[in-house]
Design an enzyme around this catalytic site. Structure first.
Site, PDB file in Angstrom:
ATOM      1  N   ALA A   1       0.832  -1.207   0.000  1.00 51.60           N
ATOM      2  CA  ALA A   1       0.000   0.000   0.000  1.00 51.60           C
ATOM      3  C   ALA A   1       0.869   1.260   0.000  1.00 51.60           C
ATOM      4  O   ALA A   1       0.532   2.260  -0.655  1.00 51.60           O
ATOM      5  CB  ALA A   1      -0.946  -0.007   1.195  1.00 51.60           C
TER       6      ALA A   1
ATOM      7  N   GLY B   1       1.932   1.605  -3.479  1.00 52.56           N
ATOM      8  CA  GLY B   1       0.787   1.943  -4.307  1.00 52.56           C
ATOM      9  C   GLY B   1       0.275   3.352  -4.099  1.00 52.56           C
ATOM     10  O   GLY B   1      -0.270   3.966  -5.020  1.00 52.56           O
ATOM     11  N   ASP B   2       0.426   3.881  -2.896  1.00 54.97           N
ATOM     12  CA  ASP B   2       0.047   5.256  -2.618  1.00 54.97           C
ATOM     13  C   ASP B   2       0.816   6.193  -3.539  1.00 54.97           C
ATOM     14  O   ASP B   2       0.241   7.104  -4.141  1.00 54.97           O
ATOM     15  CB  ASP B   2       0.318   5.575  -1.142  1.00 54.97           C
ATOM     16  CG  ASP B   2       0.007   7.021  -0.791  1.00 54.97           C
ATOM     17  OD1 ASP B   2      -1.134   7.461  -1.040  1.00 54.97           O
ATOM     18  OD2 ASP B   2       0.901   7.698  -0.258  1.00 54.97           O
ATOM     19  N   ALA B   3       2.100   5.959  -3.674  1.00 56.99           N
ATOM     20  CA  ALA B   3       2.936   6.791  -4.537  1.00 56.99           C
ATOM     21  C   ALA B   3       2.576   6.592  -6.008  1.00 56.99           C
ATOM     22  O   ALA B   3       2.498   7.559  -6.770  1.00 56.99           O
ATOM     23  CB  ALA B   3       4.408   6.475  -4.305  1.00 56.99           C
TER      24      ALA B   3
END
Length: 138
Positions: free
Chosen positions: A23, A26-28
């Site tokens: 996560a 994936g946030d980036a």
């Protein structure tokens, strides 16, 4: 790994990454896709751009966008999504429900997993579907 712009980890290496780690990645990935989308649609202007980015990457928005792609995820992708949703998150932002935050974390884990697998075309395909109903004016 020597090229961090084009990561392609083995399945074992990716399995060793926690859901929170996926996560985090994936946030980036999601944020850079959002920023690119905003710039590509002529919205690259100061404060409005920053506010639009925040609006699109917040947990509530990500949870809503995750619903758009759930029906087309493969079994493997659904497994990663579920793994992310079940991550043990200890704090939830005050503006999101626990359910929304779980869905957002799941979406971020999926995007991080796709990035680390080198499946950039699939990440882009899913992102485009998520953004289909998004107004271009921000």
């Amino acid at each position: 790994m020597e090229n961090y712009f084009h990561p392609c980890l083995t399945d074992d290496q990716i399995r060793a990454i926690s859901s929170i780690g996926l996560a985090h990645m994936g946030d980036a990935v999601f944020e850079i896709l959002v920023r690119t989308w905003l710039c590509a649609h002529g919205r690259a202007t100061g404060r409005g751009l920053h506010q639009a980015t925040i609006r699109l990457v917040c947990a509530e928005s990500q949870a809503e966008k995750a619903k758009r792609i759930l029906p087309i995820l493969t079994e493997e992708e659904l497994g990663v999504f579920r793994r992310g949703r079940n991550a043990q998150v200890h704090t939830v932002p005050g503006h999101a429900t626990r359910a929304q935050y779980g869905e957002a974390t799941a979406l971020e884990a999926l995007m991080g997993w796709l990035w680390l697998k080198g499946r950039l075309e699939r990440a882009n395909e899913l992102f485009c579907i998520m953004m289909e109903e998004e107004p271009h004016a921000v």
